[in-house]
Write a protein that holds these residues in place. Structure first.
Motif, PDB file in Angstrom:
ATOM      1  N   GLU A 185       0.802  -1.222   0.000  1.00  0.00           N
ATOM      2  CA  GLU A 185       0.000   0.000   0.000  1.00  0.00           C
ATOM      3  C   GLU A 185       0.837   1.275   0.000  1.00  0.00           C
ATOM      4  O   GLU A 185       0.393   2.332  -0.457  1.00  0.00           O
ATOM      5  CB  GLU A 185      -0.922   0.024   1.225  1.00  0.00           C
ATOM      6  N   GLU A 186       2.079   1.198   0.501  1.00  0.00           N
ATOM      7  CA  GLU A 186       2.886   2.402   0.669  1.00  0.00           C
ATOM      8  C   GLU A 186       4.184   2.399  -0.121  1.00  0.00           C
ATOM      9  O   GLU A 186       4.684   3.460  -0.486  1.00  0.00           O
ATOM     10  CB  GLU A 186       3.226   2.607   2.149  1.00  0.00           C
ATOM     11  N   TRP A 187       4.742   1.230  -0.373  1.00  0.00           N
ATOM     12  CA  TRP A 187       6.102   1.142  -0.879  1.00  0.00           C
ATOM     13  C   TRP A 187       6.195   0.357  -2.188  1.00  0.00           C
ATOM     14  O   TRP A 187       5.396  -0.536  -2.442  1.00  0.00           O
ATOM     15  CB  TRP A 187       7.009   0.449   0.141  1.00  0.00           C
ATOM     16  N   MET A 188       7.226   0.701  -2.968  1.00  0.00           N
ATOM     17  CA  MET A 188       7.678  -0.146  -4.057  1.00  0.00           C
ATOM     18  C   MET A 188       9.012  -0.742  -3.629  1.00  0.00           C
ATOM     19  O   MET A 188       9.918  -0.018  -3.206  1.00  0.00           O
ATOM     20  CB  MET A 188       7.872   0.647  -5.347  1.00  0.00           C
ATOM     21  N   TYR A 189       9.121  -2.059  -3.728  1.00  0.00           N
ATOM     22  CA  TYR A 189      10.335  -2.763  -3.341  1.00  0.00           C
ATOM     23  C   TYR A 189      11.110  -3.161  -4.593  1.00  0.00           C
ATOM     24  O   TYR A 189      10.526  -3.645  -5.560  1.00  0.00           O
ATOM     25  CB  TYR A 189       9.993  -4.005  -2.513  1.00  0.00           C
ATOM     26  N   ILE A 190      12.430  -2.979  -4.561  1.00  0.00           N
ATOM     27  CA  ILE A 190      13.283  -3.214  -5.723  1.00  0.00           C
ATOM     28  C   ILE A 190      14.270  -4.320  -5.401  1.00  0.00           C
ATOM     29  O   ILE A 190      14.914  -4.307  -4.356  1.00  0.00           O
ATOM     30  CB  ILE A 190      14.049  -1.931  -6.102  1.00  0.00           C
ATOM     31  N   GLY A 191      14.386  -5.292  -6.330  1.00  0.00           N
ATOM     32  CA  GLY A 191      15.306  -6.393  -6.097  1.00  0.00           C
ATOM     33  C   GLY A 191      16.055  -6.819  -7.337  1.00  0.00           C
ATOM     34  O   GLY A 191      15.644  -6.553  -8.467  1.00  0.00           O
ATOM     35  N   ASP A 192      17.173  -7.489  -7.106  1.00  0.00           N
ATOM     36  CA  ASP A 192      17.988  -8.108  -8.153  1.00  0.00           C
ATOM     37  C   ASP A 192      17.608  -9.586  -8.166  1.00  0.00           C
ATOM     38  O   ASP A 192      17.793 -10.293  -7.181  1.00  0.00           O
ATOM     39  CB  ASP A 192      19.467  -7.919  -7.803  1.00  0.00           C
ATOM     40  N   VAL A 193      17.060 -10.052  -9.289  1.00  0.00           N
ATOM     41  CA  VAL A 193      16.458 -11.381  -9.327  1.00  0.00           C
ATOM     42  C   VAL A 193      17.461 -12.429  -9.793  1.00  0.00           C
ATOM     43  O   VAL A 193      18.374 -12.146 -10.566  1.00  0.00           O
ATOM     44  CB  VAL A 193      15.206 -11.372 -10.238  1.00  0.00           C
ATOM     45  N   GLY A 194      17.288 -13.654  -9.278  1.00  0.00           N
ATOM     46  CA  GLY A 194      18.174 -14.761  -9.630  1.00  0.00           C
ATOM     47  C   GLY A 194      17.489 -15.788 -10.511  1.00  0.00           C
ATOM     48  O   GLY A 194      16.462 -15.525 -11.134  1.00  0.00           O
ATOM     49  N   ASP A 195      18.059 -16.984 -10.565  1.00  0.00           N
ATOM     50  CA  ASP A 195      17.568 -18.047 -11.438  1.00  0.00           C
ATOM     51  C   ASP A 195      16.243 -18.633 -10.944  1.00  0.00           C
ATOM     52  O   ASP A 195      15.916 -18.572  -9.750  1.00  0.00           O
ATOM     53  CB  ASP A 195      18.591 -19.179 -11.524  1.00  0.00           C
ATOM     54  N   TYR A 196      15.516 -19.224 -11.876  1.00  0.00           N
ATOM     55  CA  TYR A 196      14.294 -19.966 -11.539  1.00  0.00           C
ATOM     56  C   TYR A 196      14.662 -21.265 -10.821  1.00  0.00           C
ATOM     57  O   TYR A 196      15.644 -21.925 -11.165  1.00  0.00           O
ATOM     58  CB  TYR A 196      13.512 -20.295 -12.807  1.00  0.00           C
ATOM     59  N   TYR A 197      13.867 -21.614  -9.793  1.00  0.00           N
ATOM     60  CA  TYR A 197      14.007 -22.927  -9.169  1.00  0.00           C
ATOM     61  C   TYR A 197      12.651 -23.378  -8.646  1.00  0.00           C
ATOM     62  O   TYR A 197      11.734 -22.573  -8.457  1.00  0.00           O
ATOM     63  CB  TYR A 197      15.048 -22.911  -8.047  1.00  0.00           C
ATOM     64  N   TYR A 198      12.533 -24.671  -8.429  1.00  0.00           N
ATOM     65  CA  TYR A 198      11.273 -25.263  -7.973  1.00  0.00           C
ATOM     66  C   TYR A 198      11.505 -25.858  -6.589  1.00  0.00           C
ATOM     67  O   TYR A 198      12.368 -26.717  -6.407  1.00  0.00           O
ATOM     68  CB  TYR A 198      10.809 -26.353  -8.942  1.00  0.00           C
ATOM     69  N   ASP A 199      10.741 -25.391  -5.601  1.00  0.00           N
ATOM     70  CA  ASP A 199      10.904 -25.837  -4.218  1.00  0.00           C
ATOM     71  C   ASP A 199       9.606 -26.469  -3.723  1.00  0.00           C
ATOM     72  O   ASP A 199       8.654 -25.776  -3.396  1.00  0.00           O
ATOM     73  CB  ASP A 199      11.287 -24.648  -3.329  1.00  0.00           C
ATOM     74  N   ASP A 200       9.595 -27.800  -3.686  1.00  0.00           N
ATOM     75  CA  ASP A 200       8.423 -28.514  -3.189  1.00  0.00           C
ATOM     76  C   ASP A 200       8.727 -29.204  -1.858  1.00  0.00           C
ATOM     77  O   ASP A 200       8.110 -30.203  -1.510  1.00  0.00           O
ATOM     78  CB  ASP A 200       7.920 -29.529  -4.210  1.00  0.00           C
ATOM     79  N   SER A 201       9.686 -28.644  -1.111  1.00  0.00           N
ATOM     80  CA  SER A 201      10.146 -29.285   0.115  1.00  0.00           C
ATOM     81  C   SER A 201       9.065 -29.364   1.190  1.00  0.00           C
ATOM     82  O   SER A 201       9.123 -30.238   2.063  1.00  0.00           O
ATOM     83  CB  SER A 201      11.366 -28.545   0.676  1.00  0.00           C
ATOM     84  N   ILE A 202       8.083 -28.476   1.152  1.00  0.00           N
ATOM     85  CA  ILE A 202       7.011 -28.539   2.160  1.00  0.00           C
ATOM     86  C   ILE A 202       5.660 -28.861   1.528  1.00  0.00           C
ATOM     87  O   ILE A 202       4.620 -28.709   2.154  1.00  0.00           O
ATOM     88  CB  ILE A 202       6.913 -27.219   2.961  1.00  0.00           C
ATOM     89  N   GLY A 203       5.687 -29.326   0.268  1.00  0.00           N
ATOM     90  CA  GLY A 203       4.448 -29.724  -0.377  1.00  0.00           C
ATOM     91  C   GLY A 203       4.170 -28.951  -1.647  1.00  0.00           C
ATOM     92  O   GLY A 203       4.918 -28.044  -2.019  1.00  0.00           O
TER      93      GLY A 203
END
Length: 222
Positions: free
Chosen positions: A83-101
């Motif tokens: 609602e108040e902020w825009m967050y800026i990030g440097d993005v990395g590679d795609y990965y798939y994490d199904d460790s918790i379902g």
């Protein structure tokens, strides 16, 4: 280098805190499995069969998957908002994490993000305002990234306006310095980097102190 806006609400749930705390962004449809080597025809078939998507909804979902898995690249920028902020990030590679379902309330399709800072929404320029008004789940900034003026925005919010550069940025900088050291760059650069790491040892943040100490030890062993 490209810039993308990604929605922070997934299936009606706001994910900003999760994304910031765990340093990632993601998309839904977890039961599809790892999509890194999957054709978009196969993705469309699975979305239709498993989620009963058809027509425009199906096309939009396939576009979202294609953008997230194939078009975004390591080193691109990603932004999200609350609602108040825009967050800026440097993005990395795609990965798939199904460790918790793989239930629909979980985010398994992920890209790691080094969050660089945040900017009040009222302080971003008109180009970014347009990007953040996109209805697509993921939208690409179609102008040159310099037109987004992200660097200026982050510098402008440093200090009194809020915490623009997070401790994550400091840790990323330490990692970069470590890489420079191990690459055996010129001695003057090494000395400068070591001085910065030594100052980081005095940080009030324990994680930054530990990170800096590990970087110095790694260099000493090389």
């Amino acid at each position: 280098m490209k810039l993308f806006y990604i929605q922070s609400t997934v299936d009606g749930v706001n994910k900003v805190k999760n994304y910031l705390d765990d340093h990632y962004v993601g998309i839904s449809w977890s039961v599809l499995g790892d999509l890194e080597q999957v054709s978009m025809d196969c993705v469309a078939e699975q979305l239709e069969r498993r989620y009963e998507l058809i027509g425009g909804e199906l096309s939009e979902a396939v576009e979202t998957v294609h953008t997230f898995v194939n078009l975004i690249e390591d080193g691109d920028y990603v932004v999200m908002k609350d609602e108040e902020w825009m967050y800026i990030g440097d993005v990395g590679d795609y990965y798939y994490d199904d460790s918790i379902g793989t239930s629909d309330d979980l985010i398994c399709h992920r890209r790691g993000v080094t969050w660089l800072g945040r900017v009040p929404l009222e302080e971003i320029n008109e180009h970014m305002q347009i990007l953040l008004s996109e209805s697509k789940f993921i939208a690409q900034f179609m102008l040159p990234v310099t037109q987004a003026q992200l660097d200026q925005a982050l510098r402008g919010t440093e200090g009194a306006a809020g915490t623009a550069l997070t401790e994550t940025t400091e840790l990323a900088a330490i990692d970069k310095l470590t890489g420079n050291l191990l690459a055996r760059v010129e001695q003057t650069t090494i000395n400068t980097a070591l001085e910065i790491l030594e100052r980081a040892l005095q940080s009030e943040n324990e994680q930054i102190r530990v990170h800096a100490a590990a970087a110095i030890l790694q260099y000493a062993k090389s």
